[in-house]
Design a protein around this motif. Structure first.
Motif, PDB file in Angstrom:
ATOM      1  N   THR A 199      -1.867  -6.235  -3.382  1.00  0.00           N
ATOM      2  CA  THR A 199      -1.758  -4.418  -2.742  1.00  0.00           C
ATOM      3  C   THR A 199      -1.525  -4.972  -0.947  1.00  0.00           C
ATOM      4  N   ALA A 200      -0.226  -4.740  -0.931  1.00  0.00           N
ATOM      5  CA  ALA A 200       0.786  -4.052   0.504  1.00  0.00           C
ATOM      6  C   ALA A 200       0.485  -2.954  -0.035  1.00  0.00           C
ATOM      7  N   THR A 201       0.357  -1.579   1.645  1.00  0.00           N
ATOM      8  CA  THR A 201       0.328  -1.113   1.827  1.00  0.00           C
ATOM      9  C   THR A 201       0.399  -0.998   3.122  1.00  0.00           C
ATOM     10  N   VAL A 234       5.454   0.781  -7.026  1.00  0.00           N
ATOM     11  CA  VAL A 234       5.187   1.440  -6.581  1.00  0.00           C
ATOM     12  C   VAL A 234       4.207   3.254  -6.291  1.00  0.00           C
ATOM     13  N   THR A 235       3.340   3.445  -5.046  1.00  0.00           N
ATOM     14  CA  THR A 235       2.231   4.610  -5.611  1.00  0.00           C
ATOM     15  C   THR A 235       2.717   5.435  -4.581  1.00  0.00           C
ATOM     16  N   GLU A 254       2.466   9.218   5.395  1.00  0.00           N
ATOM     17  CA  GLU A 254       2.631   9.534   3.969  1.00  0.00           C
ATOM     18  C   GLU A 254       3.274   7.665   3.889  1.00  0.00           C
ATOM     19  N   ALA A 255       2.512   6.985   3.103  1.00  0.00           N
ATOM     20  CA  ALA A 255       2.429   6.187   2.651  1.00  0.00           C
ATOM     21  C   ALA A 255       2.584   4.769   1.351  1.00  0.00           C
ATOM     22  N   CYS A 256       2.358   3.987   1.250  1.00  0.00           N
ATOM     23  CA  CYS A 256       2.943   3.663  -0.198  1.00  0.00           C
ATOM     24  C   CYS A 256       1.685   2.547  -0.675  1.00  0.00           C
ATOM     25  N   ASN A 257       1.429   2.661  -2.155  1.00  0.00           N
ATOM     26  CA  ASN A 257       0.682   1.064  -2.145  1.00  0.00           C
ATOM     27  C   ASN A 257       1.851   0.241  -2.744  1.00  0.00           C
TER      28      ASN A 257
END
Length: 212
Positions: A39-41, A63-64, A89-92
């Motif tokens: 996982t990259a965040t 992508v979450t 605001e980010a994405c996993n």
């Protein structure tokens, strides 16, 4: 976001695809022997834009969109929009390292937004829109810091990179209507006139890594 009509409104940002740092990142290919998903965040401003771009990459499994890096548990979108939760605001991004490397994902991160803008991307202003890498292990931390230093040393951008590099914190999935936003709303005004042009530029840079 400033509003549905202007959300994700970003100013054109600098093309670094010819820089030696970018070439080094994209030159670090995936490890065919590493089959365990990782996982990259990343936070690159509006998560609708982040999600739409990273979903294009071969090797990215999911992508979450969500909120992380703050002090409030289970925040709502309205909570985060106040700028008082500390969340970005980010994405996993769950990816297959046998298909795409973390280095290549970092290249996408530095292409997907302007990492020299402090607490904003275009018309989206506030700490919730900050540029940030949330590392999930020591290797991710080392690579993020290494490439930021290299990009700054090379002066790949007109200004210094302000991206934060922080340890991964609890990640709170955003409301369902934020998930797959561009895919589900392709004809909405900002999707057509803001995200789509950005996406086309992104796909040209990563043409060899786009899903078939």
């Amino acid at each position: 976001m400033v509003g549905l009509g202007t959300a994700c409104a970003q100013e054109p940002h600098q093309d670094i695809s010819n820089s030696s740092s970018f070439k080094e990142m994209t030159g670090k290919k995936a490890d065919p022997k590493n089959k365990k998903l990782e996982t990259a965040t990343f936070a690159t401003g509006c998560f609708w834009c982040t999600e739409a771009k990273f979903q294009q990459l071969d090797g990215v499994k999911s992508v979450t969109s969500g909120y992380t890096g703050g002090k409030v548990a289970n925040p709502s979108y309205d909570d985060v929009c106040t700028g008082n939760t500390g969340h970005a605001e980010a994405c996993n991004i769950v990816y297959d390292p046998s298909v795409i490397s973390y280095d290549e994902l970092l290249a996408a991160f530095f292409t997907a937004h302007d990492p020299t803008q402090l607490n904003r991307q275009g018309n989206d202003v506030g700490t919730q829109y900050r540029s940030a890498i949330f590392y999930n292990n020591a290797e991710q931390k080392q690579k993020a810091e290494y490439y930021i230093a290299k990009l700054n040393q090379e002066k790949a951008y007109h200004s210094k990179i302000v991206t934060q590099v922080n340890a991964a914190a609890p990640f709170y999935k955003a409301e369902n209507y934020h998930q797959n936003y561009y895919k589900l709303n392709p004809n909405q005004g900002y999707c057509k006139y803001v995200i789509q042009p950005e996406l086309e530029k992104f796909k040209k840079v990563f043409k060899d890594k786009i899903k078939k």
